[in-house]
Scaffold this motif. Structure first.
Motif, PDB file in Angstrom:
ATOM      1  N   UNK A   6       0.837  -1.205   0.000  1.00 54.18           N
ATOM      2  CA  UNK A   6       0.000   0.000   0.000  1.00 54.18           C
ATOM      3  C   UNK A   6       0.874   1.258   0.000  1.00 54.18           C
ATOM      4  N   UNK A   7       1.973   1.236   0.740  1.00 56.53           N
ATOM      5  CA  UNK A   7       2.874   2.398   0.786  1.00 56.53           C
ATOM      6  C   UNK A   7       3.584   2.603  -0.553  1.00 56.53           C
ATOM      7  N   UNK A   8       3.977   1.521  -1.210  1.00 55.57           N
ATOM      8  CA  UNK A   8       4.589   1.623  -2.546  1.00 55.57           C
ATOM      9  C   UNK A   8       3.582   2.239  -3.510  1.00 55.57           C
ATOM     10  N   UNK A   9       2.348   1.724  -3.491  1.00 51.13           N
ATOM     11  CA  UNK A   9       1.298   2.235  -4.381  1.00 51.13           C
ATOM     12  C   UNK A   9       0.974   3.695  -4.097  1.00 51.13           C
ATOM     13  N   UNK A  10       0.945   4.080  -2.816  1.00 50.56           N
ATOM     14  CA  UNK A  10       0.629   5.467  -2.442  1.00 50.56           C
ATOM     15  C   UNK A  10       1.712   6.429  -2.939  1.00 50.56           C
ATOM     16  N   UNK A  11       2.978   6.039  -2.801  1.00 52.15           N
ATOM     17  CA  UNK A  11       4.070   6.884  -3.286  1.00 52.15           C
ATOM     18  C   UNK A  11       4.014   7.005  -4.803  1.00 52.15           C
ATOM     19  N   UNK A  12       3.792   5.901  -5.501  1.00 55.35           N
ATOM     20  CA  UNK A  12       3.697   5.942  -6.969  1.00 55.35           C
ATOM     21  C   UNK A  12       2.524   6.816  -7.402  1.00 55.35           C
ATOM     22  N   UNK A  13       1.393   6.708  -6.712  1.00 56.02           N
ATOM     23  CA  UNK A  13       0.206   7.507  -7.052  1.00 56.02           C
ATOM     24  C   UNK A  13       0.478   8.998  -6.839  1.00 56.02           C
ATOM     25  N   UNK A  14       1.125   9.333  -5.741  1.00 56.60           N
ATOM     26  CA  UNK A  14       1.428  10.745  -5.456  1.00 56.60           C
ATOM     27  C   UNK A  14       2.392  11.300  -6.505  1.00 56.60           C
ATOM     28  N   UNK A  15       3.383  10.512  -6.882  1.00 52.83           N
ATOM     29  CA  UNK A  15       4.311  10.943  -7.929  1.00 52.83           C
ATOM     30  C   UNK A  15       3.583  11.126  -9.262  1.00 52.83           C
ATOM     31  N   UNK A  16       2.633  10.250  -9.548  1.00 49.45           N
ATOM     32  CA  UNK A  16       1.857  10.368 -10.783  1.00 49.45           C
ATOM     33  C   UNK A  16       1.050  11.669 -10.782  1.00 49.45           C
ATOM     34  N   UNK A  17       0.505  12.045  -9.640  1.00 49.33           N
ATOM     35  CA  UNK A  17      -0.242  13.310  -9.548  1.00 49.33           C
ATOM     36  C   UNK A  17       0.671  14.497  -9.820  1.00 49.33           C
ATOM     37  N   UNK A  18       1.880  14.451  -9.267  1.00 48.60           N
ATOM     38  CA  UNK A  18       2.852  15.523  -9.525  1.00 48.60           C
ATOM     39  C   UNK A  18       3.182  15.563 -11.013  1.00 48.60           C
ATOM     40  N   UNK A  19       3.404  14.412 -11.592  1.00 46.62           N
ATOM     41  CA  UNK A  19       3.735  14.323 -13.025  1.00 46.62           C
ATOM     42  C   UNK A  19       2.617  14.893 -13.890  1.00 46.62           C
ATOM     43  N   UNK A  20       1.359  14.691 -13.453  1.00 47.91           N
ATOM     44  CA  UNK A  20       0.208  15.178 -14.205  1.00 47.91           C
ATOM     45  C   UNK A  20      -0.032  16.674 -13.999  1.00 47.91           C
ATOM     46  N   UNK A  21       0.748  17.288 -13.112  1.00 46.55           N
ATOM     47  CA  UNK A  21       0.647  18.723 -12.938  1.00 46.55           C
ATOM     48  C   UNK A  21      -0.234  19.195 -11.791  1.00 46.55           C
ATOM     49  N   UNK A  22      -0.634  18.302 -10.908  1.00 43.37           N
ATOM     50  CA  UNK A  22      -1.422  18.722  -9.747  1.00 43.37           C
ATOM     51  C   UNK A  22      -0.562  19.648  -8.899  1.00 43.37           C
ATOM     52  N   UNK A  23      -1.151  20.748  -8.470  1.00 47.61           N
ATOM     53  CA  UNK A  23      -0.414  21.750  -7.677  1.00 47.61           C
ATOM     54  C   UNK A  23      -0.499  21.426  -6.191  1.00 47.61           C
ATOM     55  N   UNK A  24       0.586  21.658  -5.482  1.00 42.19           N
ATOM     56  CA  UNK A  24       0.683  21.463  -4.035  1.00 42.19           C
ATOM     57  C   UNK A  24       1.134  22.787  -3.419  1.00 42.19           C
TER      58      UNK A  24
END
Length: 166
Positions: A110-128
């Motif tokens: 779950x932690x591996x998937x969560x990190x990959x998902x968060x990185x994918x959001x950054x890659x897609x341009x989601x602002x933080x």
């Protein structure tokens, strides 16, 4: 007597049918999967894989460089697939889980998937946005990495203790 031999013959055929159906339903795994191979996959991920991932997250992560993010997502997805394949093999062969127990294994995946998902959001341009209003996804990525690193470290400690008492 005919009735008894007929009953035995039917029972024998039923037994053969059950055995044949259970063999056809058995999971098959690639021949390279062994307990030793799976141990090496886990060891590589726990050791050099996590060290490399930590260096990227803590020193080289930059949301403007989509290629590095893509490569890291691919790394996480690939390692997750390898580890899940080994976990399935170990479970099917009656060994154990890749990460000590069912609970720890699920948490790490779950932690591996969560990190990959968060990185994918950054890659897609989601602002933080940070407190100053700047786009700053680094703390979110580091938080997900730290969760994974802590879980993997707990597993590593158990591994070392297990080896010490063998």
């Amino acid at each position: 007597m005919d009735s008894l031999s007929s009953t035995i013959q039917r029972a024998f055929w039923l037994l053969c049918l059950l055995l044949a159906s259970s063999v056809s339903n058995a999971k098959t795994h690639p021949s390279y999967l062994t307990e030793k191979y799976c141990d090496s996959v886990v060891e590589q991920f726990v050791d050099s894989g996590m060290r490399s991932l930590g260096k990227y997250v803590n020193e080289h992560f930059n949301p403007e460089y989509k290629g590095g993010i893509r490569n890291t997502i691919h790394f996480l997805e690939q390692r997750s697939a390898w580890l899940k394949e080994c976990n399935d093999y170990l479970l099917d062969t009656g060994q154990t889980y890749v990460f000590y127990s069912d609970g720890n294994t699920r948490k790490i995946f779950a932690a591996i998937d969560a990190l990959a998902k968060e990185l994918q959001l950054v890659r897609q341009g989601v602002e933080y946005p940070d407190d100053a209003g700047n786009n700053n996804p680094a703390p979110f990525i580091k938080e997900h990495y730290e969760t994974l690193a802590n879980l993997v470290d707990q597993h590593h400690t158990r591994m070392l203790m297990k080896k010490q008492f063998q």
